[in-house]
Design an enzyme around this catalytic site. Sequence first.
Site, mmCIF file in Angstrom:
data_model
loop_
_atom_site.group_PDB
_atom_site.id
_atom_site.type_symbol
_atom_site.label_atom_id
_atom_site.label_comp_id
_atom_site.label_asym_id
_atom_site.label_seq_id
_atom_site.Cartn_x
_atom_site.Cartn_y
_atom_site.Cartn_z
ATOM 1 N N ASP A 60 26.423 45.920 -16.679
ATOM 2 C CA ASP A 60 26.251 44.988 -15.574
ATOM 3 C C ASP A 60 27.292 43.882 -15.802
ATOM 4 O O ASP A 60 27.813 43.733 -16.917
ATOM 5 C CB ASP A 60 24.825 44.429 -15.608
ATOM 6 C CG ASP A 60 24.611 43.351 -14.570
ATOM 7 O OD1 ASP A 60 24.946 43.583 -13.397
ATOM 8 O OD2 ASP A 60 24.134 42.260 -14.939
ATOM 9 N N LEU A 61 27.632 43.125 -14.774
ATOM 10 C CA LEU A 61 28.672 42.087 -14.910
ATOM 11 C C LEU A 61 28.062 40.699 -15.152
ATOM 12 O O LEU A 61 28.150 40.141 -16.241
ATOM 13 C CB LEU A 61 29.548 42.077 -13.649
ATOM 14 C CG LEU A 61 30.654 41.038 -13.599
ATOM 15 C CD1 LEU A 61 31.679 41.265 -14.698
ATOM 16 C CD2 LEU A 61 31.340 41.052 -12.231
ATOM 17 N N ASP A 62 27.423 40.175 -14.087
ATOM 18 C CA ASP A 62 26.888 38.809 -14.144
ATOM 19 C C ASP A 62 25.777 38.715 -15.200
ATOM 20 O O ASP A 62 24.789 39.427 -15.105
ATOM 21 C CB ASP A 62 26.312 38.417 -12.779
ATOM 22 C CG ASP A 62 27.364 38.474 -11.669
ATOM 23 O OD1 ASP A 62 28.170 37.552 -11.586
ATOM 24 O OD2 ASP A 62 27.377 39.460 -10.911
ATOM 25 N N LYS B 34 18.913 37.050 -9.587
ATOM 26 C CA LYS B 34 19.722 37.806 -10.554
ATOM 27 C C LYS B 34 19.643 39.305 -10.290
ATOM 28 O O LYS B 34 18.558 39.867 -10.199
ATOM 29 C CB LYS B 34 19.293 37.484 -11.985
ATOM 30 C CG LYS B 34 19.659 36.063 -12.352
ATOM 31 C CD LYS B 34 19.528 35.778 -13.825
ATOM 32 C CE LYS B 34 20.047 34.368 -14.105
ATOM 33 N NZ LYS B 34 19.691 33.912 -15.438
ATOM 34 N N GLY B 35 20.808 39.923 -10.160
ATOM 35 C CA GLY B 35 20.872 41.362 -9.924
ATOM 36 C C GLY B 35 20.621 41.762 -8.478
ATOM 37 O O GLY B 35 20.685 42.934 -8.130
ATOM 38 N N SER C 156 27.678 47.065 -11.098
ATOM 39 C CA SER C 156 27.278 45.733 -10.626
ATOM 40 C C SER C 156 26.992 45.737 -9.133
ATOM 41 O O SER C 156 27.607 46.481 -8.382
ATOM 42 C CB SER C 156 28.411 44.744 -10.912
ATOM 43 O OG SER C 156 28.217 43.541 -10.202
ATOM 44 N N ALA C 157 26.093 44.853 -8.707
ATOM 45 C CA ALA C 157 25.794 44.703 -7.278
ATOM 46 C C ALA C 157 26.833 43.844 -6.571
ATOM 47 O O ALA C 157 26.867 43.759 -5.349
ATOM 48 C CB ALA C 157 24.420 44.056 -7.107
ATOM 49 N N SER C 158 27.718 43.207 -7.350
ATOM 50 C CA SER C 158 28.633 42.228 -6.754
ATOM 51 C C SER C 158 29.808 42.870 -6.028
ATOM 52 O O SER C 158 30.445 43.782 -6.534
ATOM 53 C CB SER C 158 29.170 41.295 -7.837
ATOM 54 O OG SER C 158 30.157 40.442 -7.275
ATOM 55 N N LYS D 250 19.808 47.800 -7.125
ATOM 56 C CA LYS D 250 18.882 47.888 -8.253
ATOM 57 C C LYS D 250 17.549 47.322 -7.793
ATOM 58 O O LYS D 250 17.566 46.343 -7.049
ATOM 59 C CB LYS D 250 19.410 47.075 -9.444
ATOM 60 C CG LYS D 250 20.796 47.524 -9.936
ATOM 61 C CD LYS D 250 21.376 46.490 -10.899
ATOM 62 C CE LYS D 250 22.825 46.836 -11.228
ATOM 63 N NZ LYS D 250 23.497 45.843 -12.069
ATOM 64 N N GLU E 23 22.101 45.419 -19.536
ATOM 65 C CA GLU E 23 21.572 44.709 -18.354
ATOM 66 C C GLU E 23 20.855 43.420 -18.718
ATOM 67 O O GLU E 23 20.150 43.365 -19.716
ATOM 68 C CB GLU E 23 20.539 45.605 -17.664
ATOM 69 C CG GLU E 23 21.010 46.238 -16.377
ATOM 70 C CD GLU E 23 21.346 45.261 -15.255
ATOM 71 O OE1 GLU E 23 20.990 44.063 -15.339
ATOM 72 O OE2 GLU E 23 21.964 45.701 -14.280
ATOM 73 N N ASP E 24 20.999 42.393 -17.874
ATOM 74 C CA ASP E 24 20.264 41.137 -18.111
ATOM 75 C C ASP E 24 19.164 40.905 -17.075
ATOM 76 O O ASP E 24 18.410 39.948 -17.197
ATOM 77 C CB ASP E 24 21.213 39.923 -18.077
ATOM 78 C CG ASP E 24 21.691 39.617 -16.670
ATOM 79 O OD1 ASP E 24 22.075 40.563 -15.952
ATOM 80 O OD2 ASP E 24 21.656 38.444 -16.282
ATOM 81 N N THR F 56 28.382 34.104 -14.475
ATOM 82 C CA THR F 56 28.654 33.652 -13.116
ATOM 83 C C THR F 56 27.394 33.173 -12.408
ATOM 84 O O THR F 56 27.483 32.646 -11.299
ATOM 85 C CB THR F 56 29.290 34.788 -12.295
ATOM 86 O OG1 THR F 56 28.613 35.977 -12.642
ATOM 87 C CG2 THR F 56 30.762 34.929 -12.596
ATOM 88 N N ASN G 83 32.367 41.073 -5.527
ATOM 89 C CA ASN G 83 33.496 40.352 -6.113
ATOM 90 C C ASN G 83 33.834 40.857 -7.511
ATOM 91 O O ASN G 83 34.626 40.240 -8.228
ATOM 92 C CB ASN G 83 33.163 38.858 -6.196
ATOM 93 C CG ASN G 83 32.954 38.244 -4.815
ATOM 94 O OD1 ASN G 83 33.844 38.290 -3.978
ATOM 95 N ND2 ASN G 83 31.772 37.691 -4.566
ATOM 96 N N ARG H 193 23.843 40.157 -2.136
ATOM 97 C CA ARG H 193 24.102 38.889 -1.431
ATOM 98 C C ARG H 193 23.129 38.673 -0.267
ATOM 99 O O ARG H 193 22.544 37.598 -0.121
ATOM 100 C CB ARG H 193 25.546 38.872 -0.936
ATOM 101 C CG ARG H 193 26.023 37.514 -0.495
ATOM 102 C CD ARG H 193 27.446 37.574 0.023
ATOM 103 N NE ARG H 193 28.353 38.189 -0.942
ATOM 104 C CZ ARG H 193 29.571 38.627 -0.661
ATOM 105 N NH1 ARG H 193 30.050 38.489 0.560
ATOM 106 N NH2 ARG H 193 30.319 39.192 -1.589
HETATM 107 C C1 G6P Z 1 24.986 40.293 -9.029
HETATM 108 C C2 G6P Z 1 24.349 38.932 -9.292
HETATM 109 C C3 G6P Z 1 23.612 38.445 -8.063
HETATM 110 C C4 G6P Z 1 24.514 38.496 -6.840
HETATM 111 C C5 G6P Z 1 25.003 39.923 -6.609
HETATM 112 C C6 G6P Z 1 25.931 40.043 -5.401
HETATM 113 O O1 G6P Z 1 23.985 41.263 -9.047
HETATM 114 O O2 G6P Z 1 23.463 38.997 -10.398
HETATM 115 O O3 G6P Z 1 23.182 37.126 -8.308
HETATM 116 O O4 G6P Z 1 23.838 38.031 -5.689
HETATM 117 O O5 G6P Z 1 25.691 40.346 -7.772
HETATM 118 O O6 G6P Z 1 27.124 39.355 -5.668
HETATM 119 P P1 G6P Z 1 28.273 39.069 -4.611
HETATM 120 O O7 G6P Z 1 29.411 38.613 -5.486
HETATM 121 O O8 G6P Z 1 28.582 40.370 -3.925
HETATM 122 O O9 G6P Z 1 27.795 38.043 -3.662
HETATM 123 MG MG MG Z 2 23.208 40.658 -14.229
#
Ligand code: G6P
Ligand code: MG
Length: 208
Positions: free
Chosen positions: A8-10, A44-45, A113-115, A144, A168-169, A16, A117, A48
């Site tokens: 996982d990233l964040d 967390k996780g 990661s769900a992000s 997730k 994972e956190d 972040t 970014n 958006r």
């Molecule tokens: C991760 C973070 C979440 C965040 C999600 C989407 O899972 O833990 O806090 O909302 O990514 O990130 P994004 O950068 O796409 O808004």
């Molecule tokens: Mg995380």
Amino acid sequence: NFRGALFDLDGVLVDTAKYHYLAWKQLAEQWGFEFTESDNERLKGVSRMRSLDIVLEIGGIRLTEDEKLRKADEKNEQYLQYIRQMDESELLPGAREYLLRLRESGVKIALGSASKNATFILEKVGIAELFDAVVDGTKVSKAKPDPEVFEAGCRELGLLPGECVVFEDAEAGVQAAIAAGMYVVGIGSPAILGRANRVIGGLYELVG
Ligand code: G6P
Ligand code: MG
């Protein structure tokens, strides 16, 4: 011994969560309510759009779908202003060392990661080239605790779930890894991540 490691990233490789928090907090302030750090734990996780729903629920705010899309963009613009300033110093302790150690022992590495970014952040902190595969919020549709993100990462590495370990956190992330049939190392508090096979304080414990 594992042939693949999925991260996982964040909260695992970079911190972040504080920037997500600041960006959501600014939106909440516009709407006239306080968004606390403990509220932020719930995000967390979480994707958006789902995060926005949780923030709106906390503030008792109702928006149309169009307004939601605009607010989510606004939040992301704010978040990116912080992310653009990031550099290697924002890698969590032990992250780079552990990734290098895995590579030296021939373990394949993927991001899960769900992000949306994620790629940008990996580049900002200088670890993008250490990944054999990147699965992020632009590639998966199910969040997730659905196992999709880790299943896709494992597939991109050409491995089977039983050959992979997940770091994972977030509780939802630990659940996703379990559902994918993978060994999972929780990063954080055993009280929250108790279902993981093992819980550690951070990757620094593995490079010690
Ligand atoms: C991760 C973070 C979440 C965040 C999600 C989407 O899972 O833990 O806090 O909302 O990514 O990130 P994004 O950068 O796409 O808004
Ligand atoms: Mg995380």
